[in-house]
Design a protein around this motif. Structure first.
Motif, PDB file in Angstrom:
ATOM      1  N   GLU A 126       0.825  -1.214   0.000  1.00 28.25           N
ATOM      2  CA  GLU A 126       0.000   0.000   0.000  1.00 28.25           C
ATOM      3  C   GLU A 126       0.856   1.259   0.000  1.00 28.25           C
ATOM      4  N   ASP A 127       1.972   1.240   0.732  1.00 25.43           N
ATOM      5  CA  ASP A 127       2.874   2.393   0.802  1.00 25.43           C
ATOM      6  C   ASP A 127       4.062   2.256  -0.137  1.00 25.43           C
ATOM      7  N   GLN A 128       4.124   1.135  -0.867  1.00 25.47           N
ATOM      8  CA  GLN A 128       5.276   0.827  -1.730  1.00 25.47           C
ATOM      9  C   GLN A 128       6.586   1.020  -0.947  1.00 25.47           C
ATOM     10  N   GLU A 129       6.624   0.376   0.195  1.00 23.69           N
ATOM     11  CA  GLU A 129       7.771   0.517   1.096  1.00 23.69           C
ATOM     12  C   GLU A 129       8.196  -0.845   1.619  1.00 23.69           C
ATOM     13  N   ILE A 130       9.504  -1.005   1.794  1.00 24.35           N
ATOM     14  CA  ILE A 130      10.062  -2.227   2.365  1.00 24.35           C
ATOM     15  C   ILE A 130      11.040  -1.848   3.469  1.00 24.35           C
ATOM     16  N   ASN A 131      10.840  -2.396   4.648  1.00 27.75           N
ATOM     17  CA  ASN A 131      11.762  -2.191   5.764  1.00 27.75           C
ATOM     18  C   ASN A 131      12.606  -3.447   5.942  1.00 27.75           C
ATOM     19  N   ILE A 132      13.918  -3.258   5.991  1.00 24.78           N
ATOM     20  CA  ILE A 132      14.842  -4.385   6.145  1.00 24.78           C
ATOM     21  C   ILE A 132      15.641  -4.189   7.425  1.00 24.78           C
ATOM     22  N   SER A 133      15.620  -5.188   8.291  1.00 26.33           N
ATOM     23  CA  SER A 133      16.352  -5.084   9.557  1.00 26.33           C
ATOM     24  C   SER A 133      17.022  -6.410   9.896  1.00 26.33           C
ATOM     25  N   ASP A 134      18.102  -6.327  10.658  1.00 29.39           N
ATOM     26  CA  ASP A 134      18.780  -7.531  11.131  1.00 29.39           C
ATOM     27  C   ASP A 134      17.945  -8.166  12.238  1.00 29.39           C
ATOM     28  N   TYR A 135      17.989  -9.482  12.301  1.00 26.24           N
ATOM     29  CA  TYR A 135      17.314 -10.191  13.378  1.00 26.24           C
ATOM     30  C   TYR A 135      18.270 -10.295  14.564  1.00 26.24           C
ATOM     31  N   VAL A 136      17.815  -9.826  15.719  1.00 22.45           N
ATOM     32  CA  VAL A 136      18.623  -9.883  16.936  1.00 22.45           C
ATOM     33  C   VAL A 136      17.874 -10.714  17.964  1.00 22.45           C
TER      34      VAL A 136
END
Length: 214
Positions: free
Chosen positions: A94-104
């Motif tokens: 919907e926002d044409q957004e991707i959040n990428i984060s490391d798994y901790v």
């Protein structure tokens, strides 16, 4: 002295009963965990509901998740979350957004899809709770209470199918009164999953804004 002795006997009986209930609950949870870990993968359709009567909030939707070991692909509320074993990708069309984060691991206090069948192994006390008949299925509830007194979660009721030893539902009550319920509608195991199912292909999202959080 006689009254005191009676009180002491009653107290010891209660403590012994609580210990037996805790042992029984832990045994059932161990059976659930052992059975789930024997599967190569799981594909689950579920109903998700969130309710807070004080805030007049009520939501209900359906979702699905594919799990292979620690890796998972979750579709819920129009958002896709992918964990490839190292990074978490949250895709919001919907926002044409991707959040990428490391798994901790240390920061993962929430119940993620891959932890749903094992999160209770540490950090909780167990209590044997009510049993209910749900459309001919005997569902035994185990009440989990966080050992951390500062936890946002007040308690969790884990409903287990006594025959299959599969989790039927999870009811999480938070300190602010919010109640989250996840009910399994379909549970399939050892499915023929695509090899790249848990891989993120950035090329498929050329028009998306990619936010790298780490």
């Amino acid at each position: 002295m006689k009254r005191l002795s009676i009180v002491m006997i009653a107290l010891f009986s209660i403590f012994a009963m609580n210990a037996q209930e805790s042992t029984k609950a832990k045994k059932l949870l161990s059976e659930v965990s052992s059975k789930v870990k024997a599967y190569d993968n799981m594909v689950i359709d579920f109903k998700y509901s969130l309710e807070n009567t004080a805030e007049s909030v009520s939501q209900e939707t359906r979702g699905d998740v594919s799990i292979n070991g620690d890796k998972y692909l979750l579709n819920l509320m129009g958002t896709t979350q992918l964990f490839d074993g190292k990074k978490i990708y949250t895709i919001i069309p919907e926002d044409q957004e991707i959040n990428i984060s490391d798994y901790v691991e240390e920061d993962a206090n929430n119940i993620t899809p891959s932890k749903m069948f094992s999160f209770y192994e540490e950090g909780y006390t167990y209590k044997w709770d009510i049993s209910q008949d749900v459309k001919g299925r005997q569902i035994q509830y185990i009440k989990l209470t966080p050992m951390d007194s500062n936890a946002d979660v007040k308690n969790i009721l884990l409903g287990i199918d006594s025959q299959t030893k599969h989790i039927y539902n999870l009811i999480q009550t938070q300190d602010n009164g919010t109640k989250i319920t996840i009910t399994v509608k379909s549970f399939k195991t050892n499915q023929p999953l695509a090899k790249n199912l848990f891989s993120f292909n950035e090329g498929r999202y050329k028009d998306f804004y990619i936010n790298r959080l780490d």
